[in-house]
Design a protein around this motif. Structure first.
Motif, PDB file in Angstrom:
ATOM      1  N   MET A 191     -10.305   7.779   2.451  1.00  0.00           N
ATOM      2  CA  MET A 191     -11.697   8.198   2.688  1.00  0.00           C
ATOM      3  C   MET A 191     -11.998   9.461   1.914  1.00  0.00           C
ATOM      4  O   MET A 191     -11.159  10.363   1.866  1.00  0.00           O
ATOM      5  CB  MET A 191     -11.900   8.478   4.181  1.00  0.00           C
ATOM      6  N   PRO A 192     -13.212   9.523   1.322  1.00  0.00           N
ATOM      7  CA  PRO A 192     -13.599  10.781   0.700  1.00  0.00           C
ATOM      8  C   PRO A 192     -13.594  11.869   1.772  1.00  0.00           C
ATOM      9  O   PRO A 192     -13.892  11.592   2.928  1.00  0.00           O
ATOM     10  CB  PRO A 192     -15.024  10.531   0.202  1.00  0.00           C
ATOM     11  N   TYR A 215      -2.028  -5.544   1.447  1.00  0.00           N
ATOM     12  CA  TYR A 215      -3.470  -5.538   1.147  1.00  0.00           C
ATOM     13  C   TYR A 215      -3.793  -6.759   0.286  1.00  0.00           C
ATOM     14  O   TYR A 215      -3.149  -7.004  -0.733  1.00  0.00           O
ATOM     15  CB  TYR A 215      -3.813  -4.253   0.396  1.00  0.00           C
ATOM     16  N   ASP A 237     -13.055   9.068 -10.867  1.00  0.00           N
ATOM     17  CA  ASP A 237     -14.047   9.705  -9.992  1.00  0.00           C
ATOM     18  C   ASP A 237     -13.462  10.131  -8.643  1.00  0.00           C
ATOM     19  O   ASP A 237     -14.196  10.537  -7.739  1.00  0.00           O
ATOM     20  CB  ASP A 237     -15.268   8.798  -9.793  1.00  0.00           C
ATOM     21  N   SER A 238     -12.145  10.065  -8.511  1.00  0.00           N
ATOM     22  CA  SER A 238     -11.537  10.500  -7.249  1.00  0.00           C
ATOM     23  C   SER A 238     -11.708  12.007  -7.078  1.00  0.00           C
ATOM     24  O   SER A 238     -11.541  12.778  -8.020  1.00  0.00           O
ATOM     25  CB  SER A 238     -10.045  10.150  -7.222  1.00  0.00           C
ATOM     26  N   GLN A 239     -11.974  12.382  -5.846  1.00  0.00           N
ATOM     27  CA  GLN A 239     -12.064  13.791  -5.478  1.00  0.00           C
ATOM     28  C   GLN A 239     -10.759  14.526  -5.776  1.00  0.00           C
ATOM     29  O   GLN A 239     -10.750  15.727  -5.951  1.00  0.00           O
ATOM     30  CB  GLN A 239     -12.271  13.832  -3.963  1.00  0.00           C
ATOM     31  N   LEU A 240      -9.667  13.779  -5.763  1.00  0.00           N
ATOM     32  CA  LEU A 240      -8.358  14.391  -5.976  1.00  0.00           C
ATOM     33  C   LEU A 240      -7.954  14.401  -7.446  1.00  0.00           C
ATOM     34  O   LEU A 240      -6.825  14.769  -7.774  1.00  0.00           O
ATOM     35  CB  LEU A 240      -7.283  13.646  -5.169  1.00  0.00           C
ATOM     36  N   MET A 268      -6.433   8.478   4.281  1.00  0.00           N
ATOM     37  CA  MET A 268      -6.212   8.968   2.918  1.00  0.00           C
ATOM     38  C   MET A 268      -6.979   8.141   1.882  1.00  0.00           C
ATOM     39  O   MET A 268      -6.874   8.394   0.683  1.00  0.00           O
ATOM     40  CB  MET A 268      -4.717   8.966   2.603  1.00  0.00           C
ATOM     41  N   VAL A 277       0.870  -1.181   0.000  1.00  0.00           N
ATOM     42  CA  VAL A 277       0.000   0.000   0.000  1.00  0.00           C
ATOM     43  C   VAL A 277       0.907   1.230   0.000  1.00  0.00           C
ATOM     44  O   VAL A 277       1.936   1.246   0.685  1.00  0.00           O
ATOM     45  CB  VAL A 277      -0.920   0.025   1.241  1.00  0.00           C
ATOM     46  N   LEU A 310      -3.293  10.375  -1.261  1.00  0.00           N
ATOM     47  CA  LEU A 310      -4.274   9.391  -1.709  1.00  0.00           C
ATOM     48  C   LEU A 310      -3.687   7.993  -1.534  1.00  0.00           C
ATOM     49  O   LEU A 310      -2.547   7.737  -1.950  1.00  0.00           O
ATOM     50  CB  LEU A 310      -4.596   9.618  -3.194  1.00  0.00           C
ATOM     51  N   THR A 311      -4.472   7.110  -0.915  1.00  0.00           N
ATOM     52  CA  THR A 311      -4.030   5.723  -0.723  1.00  0.00           C
ATOM     53  C   THR A 311      -4.193   4.935  -2.020  1.00  0.00           C
ATOM     54  O   THR A 311      -5.259   4.984  -2.642  1.00  0.00           O
ATOM     55  CB  THR A 311      -4.888   5.063   0.373  1.00  0.00           C
ATOM     56  N   ILE A 312      -3.162   4.211  -2.402  1.00  0.00           N
ATOM     57  CA  ILE A 312      -3.241   3.380  -3.620  1.00  0.00           C
ATOM     58  C   ILE A 312      -2.597   2.011  -3.373  1.00  0.00           C
ATOM     59  O   ILE A 312      -1.762   1.853  -2.480  1.00  0.00           O
ATOM     60  CB  ILE A 312      -2.540   4.029  -4.838  1.00  0.00           C
ATOM     61  N   ASN A 313      -3.001   1.042  -4.194  1.00  0.00           N
ATOM     62  CA  ASN A 313      -2.259  -0.228  -4.218  1.00  0.00           C
ATOM     63  C   ASN A 313      -1.928  -0.628  -5.657  1.00  0.00           C
ATOM     64  O   ASN A 313      -1.533  -1.747  -5.915  1.00  0.00           O
ATOM     65  CB  ASN A 313      -3.015  -1.352  -3.496  1.00  0.00           C
ATOM     66  N   SER A 314      -2.084   0.330  -6.589  1.00  0.00           N
ATOM     67  CA  SER A 314      -1.815   0.035  -8.006  1.00  0.00           C
ATOM     68  C   SER A 314      -0.385   0.367  -8.395  1.00  0.00           C
ATOM     69  O   SER A 314      -0.045   0.356  -9.582  1.00  0.00           O
ATOM     70  CB  SER A 314      -2.789   0.826  -8.883  1.00  0.00           C
ATOM     71  N   HIS A 359      -8.197  15.340   2.379  1.00  0.00           N
ATOM     72  CA  HIS A 359      -7.002  14.535   2.084  1.00  0.00           C
ATOM     73  C   HIS A 359      -5.717  15.250   2.476  1.00  0.00           C
ATOM     74  O   HIS A 359      -4.639  14.858   2.041  1.00  0.00           O
ATOM     75  CB  HIS A 359      -6.960  14.183   0.597  1.00  0.00           C
ATOM     76  N   CYS A 393      -2.260   3.877 -10.845  1.00  0.00           N
ATOM     77  CA  CYS A 393      -3.506   4.227 -11.539  1.00  0.00           C
ATOM     78  C   CYS A 393      -4.415   5.045 -10.636  1.00  0.00           C
ATOM     79  O   CYS A 393      -4.551   4.749  -9.449  1.00  0.00           O
ATOM     80  CB  CYS A 393      -4.266   2.957 -11.929  1.00  0.00           C
TER      81      CYS A 393
HETATM   82  C1  LIG Z   1      -5.806  -0.394   0.000  1.00  0.00           C
HETATM   83  C2  LIG Z   1      -6.409   0.612  -0.941  1.00  0.00           C
HETATM   84  C3  LIG Z   1      -5.913   0.738  -2.216  1.00  0.00           C
HETATM   85  C4  LIG Z   1      -6.427   1.679  -3.111  1.00  0.00           C
HETATM   86  N1  LIG Z   1      -5.879   1.819  -4.364  1.00  0.00           N
HETATM   87  C5  LIG Z   1      -6.314   2.787  -5.203  1.00  0.00           C
HETATM   88  C6  LIG Z   1      -5.666   3.013  -6.457  1.00  0.00           C
HETATM   89  O1  LIG Z   1      -4.723   2.333  -6.821  1.00  0.00           O
HETATM   90  N2  LIG Z   1      -6.138   4.014  -7.233  1.00  0.00           N
HETATM   91  C7  LIG Z   1      -7.197   4.811  -6.855  1.00  0.00           C
HETATM   92  O2  LIG Z   1      -7.569   5.727  -7.601  1.00  0.00           O
HETATM   93  N3  LIG Z   1      -7.825   4.613  -5.662  1.00  0.00           N
HETATM   94  C8  LIG Z   1      -7.395   3.647  -4.838  1.00  0.00           C
HETATM   95  N4  LIG Z   1      -7.983   3.459  -3.617  1.00  0.00           N
HETATM   96  C9  LIG Z   1      -9.131   4.271  -3.262  1.00  0.00           C
HETATM   97  C10 LIG Z   1      -8.766   5.644  -2.803  1.00  0.00           C
HETATM   98  O3  LIG Z   1      -7.833   5.676  -1.764  1.00  0.00           O
HETATM   99  C11 LIG Z   1     -10.112   6.238  -2.351  1.00  0.00           C
HETATM  100  O4  LIG Z   1     -11.079   5.977  -3.303  1.00  0.00           O
HETATM  101  C12 LIG Z   1     -10.164   7.629  -2.305  1.00  0.00           C
HETATM  102  O5  LIG Z   1      -9.251   8.144  -1.409  1.00  0.00           O
HETATM  103  C13 LIG Z   1     -11.604   8.031  -1.918  1.00  0.00           C
HETATM  104  O6  LIG Z   1     -11.649   9.338  -1.774  1.00  0.00           O
HETATM  105  P1  LIG Z   1     -11.658  10.357  -2.989  1.00  0.00           P
HETATM  106  O7  LIG Z   1     -12.892  10.183  -3.802  1.00  0.00           O
HETATM  107  O8  LIG Z   1     -11.631  11.605  -2.194  1.00  0.00           O
HETATM  108  O9  LIG Z   1     -10.432  10.118  -3.801  1.00  0.00           O
HETATM  109  C14 LIG Z   1      -7.492   2.513  -2.714  1.00  0.00           C
HETATM  110  C15 LIG Z   1      -8.024   2.369  -1.412  1.00  0.00           C
HETATM  111  C16 LIG Z   1      -7.473   1.432  -0.532  1.00  0.00           C
HETATM  112  C17 LIG Z   1      -8.035   1.327   0.854  1.00  0.00           C
END
Ligand SMILES: Cc1cc2nc3c(=O)[nH]c(=O)nc-3n(C[C@H](O)[C@H](O)[C@H](O)COP(=O)(O)O)c2cc1C
Length: 165
Positions: A90-91, A153, A59-62, A88, A22, A37-41, A94, A55
């Protein structure tokens, strides 16, 4: 349930069987705030030149903040950073607190206590369905900690990495 929905659920389940680390993406938004922003991609892409990818959901807020920035950082989280990861993901707000990060050489966002940190110039974006793929040209990279466990994750939840020690 429509067959399209069924297919999406099957796809989510299949993707979820790939265990990942993560990471937190860090950018400065147009107002100069450090946001994450949290990602796992995340994926390593190339050593020469040094490139990585990740990636972003359209539709992300960011989305605007990230697509308008010409730089970003990637911070690989440790097992004890679930609270920050959840926040990070959660909508809503951020923004990083001032004591949660320090500036990289070029002013990028290096998250405190992350296992590894990459500061990138935007190299390329690729439109890809409901996501955009970001390729970053890595200008600074640190493997900060070789002892603490990574945040993992798998199948929709955080897991403990089974160590051999
Ligand atoms: C473990 C984990 C991995 C995630 N990986 C991604 C990702 O690779 N790309 C992405 O756009 N969102 C990813 N998300 C979702 C974003 O973190 C989340 O949708 C976003 O922060 C929601 O709020 P936003 O609409 O304000 O962006 C991941 C969430 C979690 C919990």
């Amino acid at each position: 349930m429509s067959s399209e929905m069924l297919q999406q659920n099957a796809l989510r389940k299949a993707f979820g069987n790939f265990g990942t680390g993560v990471a937190l993406i860090g950018v400065h938004d147009v107002d100069g705030h450090a946001v994450g922003l949290t990602i796992n991609s995340f994926a390593s892409v190339s050593l020469q030149p040094a490139l990585l990818s990740w990636c972003l959901a359209k539709d992300s807020q960011l989305f605007d903040a990230i697509t308008q920035a010409d730089r970003f950082s990637v911070n690989i989280l440790a097992a004890d950073q679930t609270d920050l990861s959840n926040r990070m993901a959660m909508p809503g707000d951020h923004r990083f607190a001032a004591d949660e990060w320090a500036a990289s050489a070029s002013g990028g966002i290096f998250v405190n206590a992350a296992l590894a940190k990459f500061d990138c110039r935007l190299h390329q974006t690729v439109e890809a369905g409901d996501h955009v793929v970001f390729l970053g040209a890595i200008e600074e990279a640190w493997a900060c900690d070789q002892s603490r466990a990574p945040l993992v994750y798998f199948r929709g939840g955080y897991r403990q990495l089974l160590g051999d020690d």
